[in-house]
Design a protein around this motif. Structure first.
Motif, PDB file in Angstrom:
ATOM      1  N   THR A  98     -12.211 -10.050  14.113  1.00  0.00           N
ATOM      2  CA  THR A  98     -13.108 -10.586  15.150  1.00  0.00           C
ATOM      3  C   THR A  98     -14.146  -9.547  15.548  1.00  0.00           C
ATOM      4  OG1 THR A  98     -11.296 -11.950  15.959  1.00  0.00           O
ATOM      5  CG2 THR A  98     -13.176 -11.666  17.420  1.00  0.00           C
ATOM      6  N   TRP A  99     -13.698  -8.315  15.738  1.00  0.00           N
ATOM      7  CA  TRP A  99     -14.610  -7.240  16.117  1.00  0.00           C
ATOM      8  C   TRP A  99     -15.638  -6.987  15.022  1.00  0.00           C
ATOM      9  CZ3 TRP A  99     -12.192  -3.411  19.874  1.00  0.00           C
ATOM     10  CH2 TRP A  99     -13.170  -2.673  20.520  1.00  0.00           C
ATOM     11  N   GLY A 100     -15.188  -7.016  13.770  1.00  0.00           N
ATOM     12  CA  GLY A 100     -16.109  -6.843  12.655  1.00  0.00           C
ATOM     13  C   GLY A 100     -17.130  -7.971  12.573  1.00  0.00           C
ATOM     14  N   ALA A 101     -16.663  -9.210  12.754  1.00  0.00           N
ATOM     15  CA  ALA A 101     -17.587 -10.350  12.715  1.00  0.00           C
ATOM     16  C   ALA A 101     -18.604 -10.281  13.849  1.00  0.00           C
ATOM     17  CB  ALA A 101     -16.802 -11.657  12.785  1.00  0.00           C
ATOM     18  N   ILE A 137     -34.287  -2.534   7.567  1.00  0.00           N
ATOM     19  CA  ILE A 137     -33.532  -1.717   6.615  1.00  0.00           C
ATOM     20  C   ILE A 137     -32.273  -1.154   7.275  1.00  0.00           C
ATOM     21  CG2 ILE A 137     -33.577   0.432   5.278  1.00  0.00           C
ATOM     22  CD1 ILE A 137     -36.589  -0.193   4.790  1.00  0.00           C
ATOM     23  N   LEU A 138     -32.423  -0.629   8.485  1.00  0.00           N
ATOM     24  CA  LEU A 138     -31.263  -0.075   9.188  1.00  0.00           C
ATOM     25  C   LEU A 138     -30.232  -1.149   9.495  1.00  0.00           C
ATOM     26  CD1 LEU A 138     -32.558   2.578  11.725  1.00  0.00           C
ATOM     27  CD2 LEU A 138     -31.105   2.903   9.748  1.00  0.00           C
ATOM     28  N   ALA A 139     -30.673  -2.333   9.872  1.00  0.00           N
ATOM     29  CA  ALA A 139     -29.731  -3.420  10.145  1.00  0.00           C
ATOM     30  C   ALA A 139     -28.935  -3.757   8.886  1.00  0.00           C
ATOM     31  CB  ALA A 139     -30.472  -4.648  10.660  1.00  0.00           C
ATOM     32  N   GLY A 140     -29.590  -3.758   7.747  1.00  0.00           N
ATOM     33  CA  GLY A 140     -28.884  -4.018   6.497  1.00  0.00           C
ATOM     34  C   GLY A 140     -27.887  -2.927   6.152  1.00  0.00           C
ATOM     35  N   ILE A 141     -28.274  -1.681   6.341  1.00  0.00           N
ATOM     36  CA  ILE A 141     -27.382  -0.555   6.029  1.00  0.00           C
ATOM     37  C   ILE A 141     -26.156  -0.560   6.942  1.00  0.00           C
ATOM     38  CG2 ILE A 141     -27.174   1.966   6.139  1.00  0.00           C
ATOM     39  CD1 ILE A 141     -30.111   2.058   5.138  1.00  0.00           C
ATOM     40  N   PHE A 142     -26.382  -0.746   8.230  1.00  0.00           N
ATOM     41  CA  PHE A 142     -25.256  -0.758   9.158  1.00  0.00           C
ATOM     42  C   PHE A 142     -24.393  -2.004   8.980  1.00  0.00           C
ATOM     43  CE2 PHE A 142     -27.614   2.596  11.338  1.00  0.00           C
ATOM     44  CZ  PHE A 142     -26.583   3.479  11.600  1.00  0.00           C
ATOM     45  N   ALA A 143     -24.988  -3.128   8.632  1.00  0.00           N
ATOM     46  CA  ALA A 143     -24.195  -4.330   8.350  1.00  0.00           C
ATOM     47  C   ALA A 143     -23.303  -4.103   7.138  1.00  0.00           C
ATOM     48  CB  ALA A 143     -25.115  -5.528   8.129  1.00  0.00           C
ATOM     49  N   LEU A 144     -23.824  -3.415   6.132  1.00  0.00           N
ATOM     50  CA  LEU A 144     -23.020  -3.102   4.959  1.00  0.00           C
ATOM     51  C   LEU A 144     -21.857  -2.178   5.324  1.00  0.00           C
ATOM     52  CD1 LEU A 144     -22.878  -3.528   1.882  1.00  0.00           C
ATOM     53  CD2 LEU A 144     -24.238  -1.456   1.645  1.00  0.00           C
ATOM     54  N   ALA A 145     -22.121  -1.174   6.134  1.00  0.00           N
ATOM     55  CA  ALA A 145     -21.055  -0.259   6.568  1.00  0.00           C
ATOM     56  C   ALA A 145     -19.989  -1.007   7.368  1.00  0.00           C
ATOM     57  CB  ALA A 145     -21.645   0.877   7.404  1.00  0.00           C
ATOM     58  N   ILE A 146     -20.408  -1.872   8.271  1.00  0.00           N
ATOM     59  CA  ILE A 146     -19.462  -2.641   9.081  1.00  0.00           C
ATOM     60  C   ILE A 146     -18.674  -3.604   8.195  1.00  0.00           C
ATOM     61  CG2 ILE A 146     -19.280  -4.394  10.890  1.00  0.00           C
ATOM     62  CD1 ILE A 146     -21.724  -2.964  12.228  1.00  0.00           C
ATOM     63  N   ALA A 147     -19.328  -4.207   7.224  1.00  0.00           N
ATOM     64  CA  ALA A 147     -18.630  -5.136   6.326  1.00  0.00           C
ATOM     65  C   ALA A 147     -17.558  -4.402   5.520  1.00  0.00           C
ATOM     66  CB  ALA A 147     -19.632  -5.818   5.398  1.00  0.00           C
ATOM     67  N   PHE A 148     -17.881  -3.223   4.988  1.00  0.00           N
ATOM     68  CA  PHE A 148     -16.887  -2.459   4.229  1.00  0.00           C
ATOM     69  C   PHE A 148     -15.714  -2.035   5.116  1.00  0.00           C
ATOM     70  CE2 PHE A 148     -20.165  -1.175   0.879  1.00  0.00           C
ATOM     71  CZ  PHE A 148     -19.699  -2.122  -0.007  1.00  0.00           C
ATOM     72  N   GLN A 149     -16.011  -1.639   6.333  1.00  0.00           N
ATOM     73  CA  GLN A 149     -14.935  -1.220   7.233  1.00  0.00           C
ATOM     74  C   GLN A 149     -14.094  -2.413   7.685  1.00  0.00           C
ATOM     75  OE1 GLN A 149     -17.642   0.859   9.778  1.00  0.00           O
ATOM     76  NE2 GLN A 149     -16.731   2.830   9.214  1.00  0.00           N
ATOM     77  N   THR A 150     -14.707  -3.574   7.805  1.00  0.00           N
ATOM     78  CA  THR A 150     -13.947  -4.773   8.145  1.00  0.00           C
ATOM     79  C   THR A 150     -13.040  -5.159   6.973  1.00  0.00           C
ATOM     80  OG1 THR A 150     -15.723  -5.503   9.601  1.00  0.00           O
ATOM     81  CG2 THR A 150     -14.120  -7.150   8.947  1.00  0.00           C
ATOM     82  N   LEU A 151     -13.535  -5.013   5.757  1.00  0.00           N
ATOM     83  CA  LEU A 151     -12.681  -5.249   4.589  1.00  0.00           C
ATOM     84  C   LEU A 151     -11.532  -4.249   4.552  1.00  0.00           C
ATOM     85  CD1 LEU A 151     -15.255  -6.050   1.784  1.00  0.00           C
ATOM     86  CD2 LEU A 151     -13.605  -7.598   2.815  1.00  0.00           C
ATOM     87  N   ALA A 152     -11.767  -3.027   4.962  1.00  0.00           N
ATOM     88  CA  ALA A 152     -10.701  -2.027   5.001  1.00  0.00           C
ATOM     89  C   ALA A 152      -9.627  -2.421   5.993  1.00  0.00           C
ATOM     90  CB  ALA A 152     -11.270  -0.664   5.352  1.00  0.00           C
ATOM     91  N   VAL A 153     -10.017  -3.075   7.077  1.00  0.00           N
ATOM     92  CA  VAL A 153      -9.036  -3.564   8.056  1.00  0.00           C
ATOM     93  C   VAL A 153      -8.105  -4.571   7.377  1.00  0.00           C
ATOM     94  CG1 VAL A 153      -8.796  -4.980  10.141  1.00  0.00           C
ATOM     95  CG2 VAL A 153     -10.436  -3.110  10.093  1.00  0.00           C
TER      96      VAL A 153
END
Length: 114
Positions: free
Chosen positions: A51-54, A90-106
């Motif tokens: 939920t936090w990741g989404a 560009i920054l929104a895309g980069i940070f969204a990618l980082a958040i998506a990878f960390q959410t997958l790690a969860v």
């Protein structure tokens, strides 16, 4: 009342808001989940982490929606404002990618190891 350049205060703030929202969302995601893991790690692996990741991804999407209309220079904005909006995209895309990878790690890594 508008400024001398013809833009309202909200129009002048939009690129800056779009630029600052994604890093703040990522920081809150990192700090928040880390704090929860220290207190009680069990909810992070199930519903809270996802939920936090989404929600963090939605904030990055909001930043992209804010910056997108201003990313092209038009008659009512200066080229630096359009450039700042492009950087925000560009920054929104980069940070969204980082958040998506960390959410997958969860999902992949069990939260209560050790």
């Amino acid at each position: 009342m508008s400024a001398p350049d013809g833009l309202s205060r909200a129009d002048r703030v939009r690129p800056w808001a779009a630029l600052l929202l994604p890093p703040v969302a990522w920081y809150v995601f990192e700090l928040g989940l880390g704090s929860v893991l220290k207190v009680d790690c069990a909810p992070v692996g199930t519903w809270l982490g996802l939920t936090w990741g989404a929600a963090s991804l939605a904030i990055c999407g909001l930043a992209m929606a804010i910056a997108w209309p201003r990313a092209r220079p038009a008659d009512d904005q200066t080229p630096p404002r359009a450039w700042l909006s492009r950087v925000a995209l560009i920054l929104a895309g980069i940070f969204a990618l980082a958040i998506a990878f960390q959410t997958l790690a969860v999902l992949i890594v069990p939260p209560c190891v050790g």
